[in-house]
Design a protein around this motif. Structure first.
Motif, PDB file in Angstrom:
ATOM      1  N   LEU A  18      18.778  33.805  98.828  1.00  0.00           N
ATOM      2  CA  LEU A  18      19.838  34.710  98.392  1.00  0.00           C
ATOM      3  C   LEU A  18      19.289  36.117  98.158  1.00  0.00           C
ATOM      4  O   LEU A  18      19.896  37.107  98.561  1.00  0.00           O
ATOM      5  N   GLU A  19      18.118  36.215  97.540  1.00  0.00           N
ATOM      6  CA  GLU A  19      17.487  37.519  97.322  1.00  0.00           C
ATOM      7  C   GLU A  19      17.167  38.199  98.648  1.00  0.00           C
ATOM      8  O   GLU A  19      17.344  39.410  98.794  1.00  0.00           O
ATOM      9  N   ARG A  20      16.727  37.423  99.630  1.00  0.00           N
ATOM     10  CA  ARG A  20      16.426  37.978 100.953  1.00  0.00           C
ATOM     11  C   ARG A  20      17.707  38.508 101.614  1.00  0.00           C
ATOM     12  O   ARG A  20      17.729  39.609 102.155  1.00  0.00           O
ATOM     13  N   VAL A  21      18.780  37.735 101.523  1.00  0.00           N
ATOM     14  CA  VAL A  21      20.059  38.132 102.113  1.00  0.00           C
ATOM     15  C   VAL A  21      20.576  39.405 101.449  1.00  0.00           C
ATOM     16  O   VAL A  21      20.994  40.348 102.126  1.00  0.00           O
ATOM     17  N   LYS A  37      28.060  37.646 108.656  1.00  0.00           N
ATOM     18  CA  LYS A  37      27.383  36.349 108.619  1.00  0.00           C
ATOM     19  C   LYS A  37      26.454  36.249 107.410  1.00  0.00           C
ATOM     20  O   LYS A  37      26.393  35.219 106.744  1.00  0.00           O
ATOM     21  N   LEU A  38      25.738  37.337 107.137  1.00  0.00           N
ATOM     22  CA  LEU A  38      24.847  37.349 105.972  1.00  0.00           C
ATOM     23  C   LEU A  38      25.636  37.201 104.677  1.00  0.00           C
ATOM     24  O   LEU A  38      25.227  36.485 103.761  1.00  0.00           O
ATOM     25  N   TYR A  39      26.767  37.905 104.594  1.00  0.00           N
ATOM     26  CA  TYR A  39      27.601  37.824 103.402  1.00  0.00           C
ATOM     27  C   TYR A  39      28.094  36.394 103.191  1.00  0.00           C
ATOM     28  O   TYR A  39      28.059  35.869 102.071  1.00  0.00           O
ATOM     29  N   GLU A  40      28.535  35.744 104.273  1.00  0.00           N
ATOM     30  CA  GLU A  40      28.997  34.358 104.180  1.00  0.00           C
ATOM     31  C   GLU A  40      27.866  33.439 103.728  1.00  0.00           C
ATOM     32  O   GLU A  40      28.059  32.564 102.888  1.00  0.00           O
ATOM     33  N   ALA A  43      27.230  33.957 100.060  1.00  0.00           N
ATOM     34  CA  ALA A  43      28.239  33.299  99.219  1.00  0.00           C
ATOM     35  C   ALA A  43      27.939  31.807  99.098  1.00  0.00           C
ATOM     36  O   ALA A  43      28.055  31.223  98.007  1.00  0.00           O
ATOM     37  N   ALA A  44      27.527  31.184 100.198  1.00  0.00           N
ATOM     38  CA  ALA A  44      27.188  29.754 100.172  1.00  0.00           C
ATOM     39  C   ALA A  44      25.938  29.519  99.327  1.00  0.00           C
ATOM     40  O   ALA A  44      25.854  28.535  98.575  1.00  0.00           O
ATOM     41  N   LEU A  45      24.960  30.409  99.421  1.00  0.00           N
ATOM     42  CA  LEU A  45      23.739  30.286  98.619  1.00  0.00           C
ATOM     43  C   LEU A  45      24.045  30.441  97.130  1.00  0.00           C
ATOM     44  O   LEU A  45      23.510  29.707  96.294  1.00  0.00           O
ATOM     45  N   LYS A  46      24.915  31.380  96.800  1.00  0.00           N
ATOM     46  CA  LYS A  46      25.318  31.583  95.402  1.00  0.00           C
ATOM     47  C   LYS A  46      25.981  30.315  94.859  1.00  0.00           C
ATOM     48  O   LYS A  46      25.682  29.872  93.751  1.00  0.00           O
ATOM     49  N   LYS A  47      26.837  29.725  95.666  1.00  0.00           N
ATOM     50  CA  LYS A  47      27.514  28.492  95.259  1.00  0.00           C
ATOM     51  C   LYS A  47      26.491  27.377  95.024  1.00  0.00           C
ATOM     52  O   LYS A  47      26.601  26.612  94.065  1.00  0.00           O
ATOM     53  N   ARG A  48      25.472  27.282  95.885  1.00  0.00           N
ATOM     54  CA  ARG A  48      24.423  26.261  95.732  1.00  0.00           C
ATOM     55  C   ARG A  48      23.647  26.478  94.431  1.00  0.00           C
ATOM     56  O   ARG A  48      23.383  25.539  93.688  1.00  0.00           O
ATOM     57  N   CYS A  49      23.295  27.735  94.150  1.00  0.00           N
ATOM     58  CA  CYS A  49      22.568  28.047  92.910  1.00  0.00           C
ATOM     59  C   CYS A  49      23.402  27.662  91.692  1.00  0.00           C
ATOM     60  O   CYS A  49      22.876  27.066  90.742  1.00  0.00           O
ATOM     61  N   GLU A  50      24.683  27.979  91.720  1.00  0.00           N
ATOM     62  CA  GLU A  50      25.557  27.639  90.597  1.00  0.00           C
ATOM     63  C   GLU A  50      25.641  26.130  90.410  1.00  0.00           C
ATOM     64  O   GLU A  50      25.617  25.629  89.279  1.00  0.00           O
ATOM     65  N   ALA A  51      25.724  25.372  91.511  1.00  0.00           N
ATOM     66  CA  ALA A  51      25.798  23.913  91.430  1.00  0.00           C
ATOM     67  C   ALA A  51      24.512  23.332  90.839  1.00  0.00           C
ATOM     68  O   ALA A  51      24.556  22.429  90.000  1.00  0.00           O
ATOM     69  N   LYS A  52      23.360  23.859  91.281  1.00  0.00           N
ATOM     70  CA  LYS A  52      22.084  23.358  90.762  1.00  0.00           C
ATOM     71  C   LYS A  52      21.927  23.695  89.279  1.00  0.00           C
ATOM     72  O   LYS A  52      21.403  22.889  88.514  1.00  0.00           O
ATOM     73  N   LEU A  53      22.386  24.867  88.854  1.00  0.00           N
ATOM     74  CA  LEU A  53      22.334  25.218  87.431  1.00  0.00           C
ATOM     75  C   LEU A  53      23.233  24.298  86.607  1.00  0.00           C
ATOM     76  O   LEU A  53      22.865  23.882  85.508  1.00  0.00           O
TER      77      LEU A  53
END
Length: 80
Positions: A18-21, A37-40, A43-53
């Motif tokens: 996510l930081e790289r994107v 594509k990067l934005y999409e 958004a998916a990476l942010k959702k993954r981080c939130e789920a893991k938290l």
């Protein structure tokens, strides 16, 4: 090189990606189509981080201890 599927990433992997994107998007040197594509992906990476938290928060809530240091069951955790 094959990219790791987002749903298989650990929190740390997803956060680093996510930081790289975000870095690429902030530079602004990416074509419009690639930016979308990067934005999409971001958004998916942010959702993954939130789920893991959320998973981590639930685990911490399940391991609360009483005054004697014994597990007491589950208690909600305000935040991590």
């Amino acid at each position: 090189m094959t990219e790791t599927a987002i749903e298989e990433m650990s929190f740390e992997q997803a956060m680093a990606e996510l930081e790289r994107v975000v870095g690429q998007l902030e530079r602004g040197d990416v074509a419009l189509e690639d930016s979308i594509k990067l934005y999409e992906r971001g958004a998916a990476l942010k959702k993954r981080c939130e789920a893991k938290l959320k998973e981590a928060e639930e685990k911490v809530a399940a391991i609360t201890l009483d005054a004697d240091g014994q597990p007491t069951g589950t208690k909600p955790v305000d935040s991590l």
